[in-house]
Design a protein around this motif. Sequence first.
Motif, PDB file in Angstrom:
ATOM      1  N   GLN A 127      -7.951   9.749  -0.449  1.00 32.99           N
ATOM      2  CA  GLN A 127      -9.372   9.473  -0.244  1.00 32.99           C
ATOM      3  C   GLN A 127      -9.528   8.181   0.547  1.00 32.99           C
ATOM      4  O   GLN A 127      -9.092   7.124   0.083  1.00 32.99           O
ATOM      5  CB  GLN A 127     -10.068   9.334  -1.607  1.00 32.99           C
ATOM      6  CG  GLN A 127     -11.539   8.999  -1.519  1.00 32.99           C
ATOM      7  CD  GLN A 127     -12.360  10.138  -0.952  1.00 32.99           C
ATOM      8  OE1 GLN A 127     -12.213  11.274  -1.362  1.00 32.99           O
ATOM      9  NE2 GLN A 127     -13.204   9.833   0.003  1.00 32.99           N
ATOM     10  N   PRO A 128     -10.133   8.247   1.742  1.00 30.85           N
ATOM     11  CA  PRO A 128     -10.380   7.004   2.485  1.00 30.85           C
ATOM     12  C   PRO A 128     -11.278   6.072   1.674  1.00 30.85           C
ATOM     13  O   PRO A 128     -12.196   6.518   0.983  1.00 30.85           O
ATOM     14  CB  PRO A 128     -11.088   7.477   3.763  1.00 30.85           C
ATOM     15  CG  PRO A 128     -10.670   8.912   3.911  1.00 30.85           C
ATOM     16  CD  PRO A 128     -10.558   9.435   2.500  1.00 30.85           C
ATOM     17  N   LEU A 129     -11.008   4.785   1.775  1.00 27.08           N
ATOM     18  CA  LEU A 129     -11.817   3.801   1.056  1.00 27.08           C
ATOM     19  C   LEU A 129     -13.159   3.592   1.747  1.00 27.08           C
ATOM     20  O   LEU A 129     -13.269   3.713   2.972  1.00 27.08           O
ATOM     21  CB  LEU A 129     -11.090   2.455   0.990  1.00 27.08           C
ATOM     22  CG  LEU A 129      -9.777   2.410   0.218  1.00 27.08           C
ATOM     23  CD1 LEU A 129      -9.294   0.962   0.119  1.00 27.08           C
ATOM     24  CD2 LEU A 129      -9.883   3.023  -1.156  1.00 27.08           C
ATOM     25  N   THR A 130     -14.148   3.236   0.959  1.00 27.52           N
ATOM     26  CA  THR A 130     -15.439   2.843   1.517  1.00 27.52           C
ATOM     27  C   THR A 130     -15.261   1.464   2.165  1.00 27.52           C
ATOM     28  O   THR A 130     -14.293   0.749   1.867  1.00 27.52           O
ATOM     29  CB  THR A 130     -16.499   2.730   0.412  1.00 27.52           C
ATOM     30  OG1 THR A 130     -16.125   1.669  -0.471  1.00 27.52           O
ATOM     31  CG2 THR A 130     -16.658   4.045  -0.358  1.00 27.52           C
ATOM     32  N   PRO A 131     -16.186   1.041   3.023  1.00 24.22           N
ATOM     33  CA  PRO A 131     -16.089  -0.298   3.614  1.00 24.22           C
ATOM     34  C   PRO A 131     -16.005  -1.401   2.543  1.00 24.22           C
ATOM     35  O   PRO A 131     -15.265  -2.373   2.705  1.00 24.22           O
ATOM     36  CB  PRO A 131     -17.357  -0.421   4.455  1.00 24.22           C
ATOM     37  CG  PRO A 131     -17.690   0.992   4.831  1.00 24.22           C
ATOM     38  CD  PRO A 131     -17.300   1.812   3.621  1.00 24.22           C
ATOM     39  N   GLU A 132     -16.735  -1.241   1.443  1.00 25.38           N
ATOM     40  CA  GLU A 132     -16.716  -2.249   0.375  1.00 25.38           C
ATOM     41  C   GLU A 132     -15.346  -2.293  -0.304  1.00 25.38           C
ATOM     42  O   GLU A 132     -14.818  -3.374  -0.578  1.00 25.38           O
ATOM     43  CB  GLU A 132     -17.805  -1.956  -0.663  1.00 25.38           C
ATOM     44  CG  GLU A 132     -19.221  -2.056  -0.133  1.00 25.38           C
ATOM     45  CD  GLU A 132     -19.663  -0.824   0.679  1.00 25.38           C
ATOM     46  OE1 GLU A 132     -20.608  -0.975   1.472  1.00 25.38           O
ATOM     47  OE2 GLU A 132     -19.065   0.264   0.544  1.00 25.38           O
ATOM     48  N   GLU A 133     -14.782  -1.117  -0.586  1.00 23.91           N
ATOM     49  CA  GLU A 133     -13.455  -1.069  -1.204  1.00 23.91           C
ATOM     50  C   GLU A 133     -12.405  -1.669  -0.272  1.00 23.91           C
ATOM     51  O   GLU A 133     -11.542  -2.424  -0.693  1.00 23.91           O
ATOM     52  CB  GLU A 133     -13.062   0.382  -1.535  1.00 23.91           C
ATOM     53  CG  GLU A 133     -13.838   1.003  -2.663  1.00 23.91           C
ATOM     54  CD  GLU A 133     -13.513   2.469  -2.830  1.00 23.91           C
ATOM     55  OE1 GLU A 133     -13.217   2.882  -3.963  1.00 23.91           O
ATOM     56  OE2 GLU A 133     -13.531   3.224  -1.821  1.00 23.91           O
ATOM     57  N   LYS A 134     -12.500  -1.330   1.019  1.00 26.72           N
ATOM     58  CA  LYS A 134     -11.538  -1.861   1.978  1.00 26.72           C
ATOM     59  C   LYS A 134     -11.627  -3.385   2.030  1.00 26.72           C
ATOM     60  O   LYS A 134     -10.598  -4.074   2.033  1.00 26.72           O
ATOM     61  CB  LYS A 134     -11.748  -1.281   3.376  1.00 26.72           C
ATOM     62  CG  LYS A 134     -10.746  -1.861   4.371  1.00 26.72           C
ATOM     63  CD  LYS A 134     -10.979  -1.412   5.788  1.00 26.72           C
ATOM     64  CE  LYS A 134     -10.059  -2.173   6.731  1.00 26.72           C
ATOM     65  NZ  LYS A 134     -10.284  -1.884   8.122  1.00 26.72           N
ATOM     66  N   ALA A 135     -12.836  -3.921   2.061  1.00 29.76           N
ATOM     67  CA  ALA A 135     -13.013  -5.379   2.117  1.00 29.76           C
ATOM     68  C   ALA A 135     -12.343  -6.054   0.919  1.00 29.76           C
ATOM     69  O   ALA A 135     -11.774  -7.138   1.050  1.00 29.76           O
ATOM     70  CB  ALA A 135     -14.497  -5.728   2.171  1.00 29.76           C
ATOM     71  N   ARG A 136     -12.369  -5.402  -0.231  1.00 28.56           N
ATOM     72  CA  ARG A 136     -11.764  -5.969  -1.435  1.00 28.56           C
ATOM     73  C   ARG A 136     -10.236  -5.970  -1.363  1.00 28.56           C
ATOM     74  O   ARG A 136      -9.596  -6.941  -1.756  1.00 28.56           O
ATOM     75  CB  ARG A 136     -12.223  -5.170  -2.671  1.00 28.56           C
ATOM     76  CG  ARG A 136     -11.636  -5.678  -3.980  1.00 28.56           C
ATOM     77  CD  ARG A 136     -12.156  -4.907  -5.186  1.00 28.56           C
ATOM     78  NE  ARG A 136     -11.845  -3.495  -5.164  1.00 28.56           N
ATOM     79  CZ  ARG A 136     -10.660  -2.976  -5.517  1.00 28.56           C
ATOM     80  NH1 ARG A 136      -9.664  -3.758  -5.894  1.00 28.56           N
ATOM     81  NH2 ARG A 136     -10.479  -1.673  -5.487  1.00 28.56           N
ATOM     82  N   VAL A 137      -9.627  -4.902  -0.821  1.00 24.70           N
ATOM     83  CA  VAL A 137      -8.155  -4.782  -0.852  1.00 24.70           C
ATOM     84  C   VAL A 137      -7.469  -5.268   0.422  1.00 24.70           C
ATOM     85  O   VAL A 137      -6.275  -5.536   0.413  1.00 24.70           O
ATOM     86  CB  VAL A 137      -7.706  -3.332  -1.161  1.00 24.70           C
ATOM     87  CG1 VAL A 137      -8.267  -2.879  -2.512  1.00 24.70           C
ATOM     88  CG2 VAL A 137      -8.083  -2.363  -0.042  1.00 24.70           C
TER      89      VAL A 137
END
Length: 146
Positions: free
Chosen positions: A103-113
């Motif tokens: 599952q591709p990450l959302t922009p918010e999830e990506k910013a966190r990791v």
Amino acid sequence: MSQDDIVISPTGWVAEQARRYAESGGTRGATIQGAPCLLLDYRGRRTGQWRRTVLIYGTDGDDYLIVASYGGAEQHPKWYLNLLDEPDVRLQVGAERFAAHAQPLTPEEKARVWPGLVELFAPYAEYQKKTSRDIPVVRLRRVAAD
């Protein structure tokens, strides 16, 4: 599915590392420039054929994270495009093989990791600067065995 049913990446060094990783049960070829890597088996979106590549991974809880960097190229890697069409995959992490869902990450999830992924493999930061596309990060979540 046998190993003979999988098409390994046409990129020479990736193919060699994938063979070494699989044949050694995950004890050889398990890092790229010091970063941990896994084997990703996925279905081709046009052929339905199982394919394999080697990718650096990070973790987020019990999930694995992979980066569709393609070295900072302007296009997404083919494995990523295939995951969008068929997210059910198979992984080998070390000696362990299991099914997972991508599952591709959302922009918010990506910013966190993202900072942790760059810490794991510093070239990711340069790859993102090199391309106009937003480099996707994909979550691989283990699927319970039937």
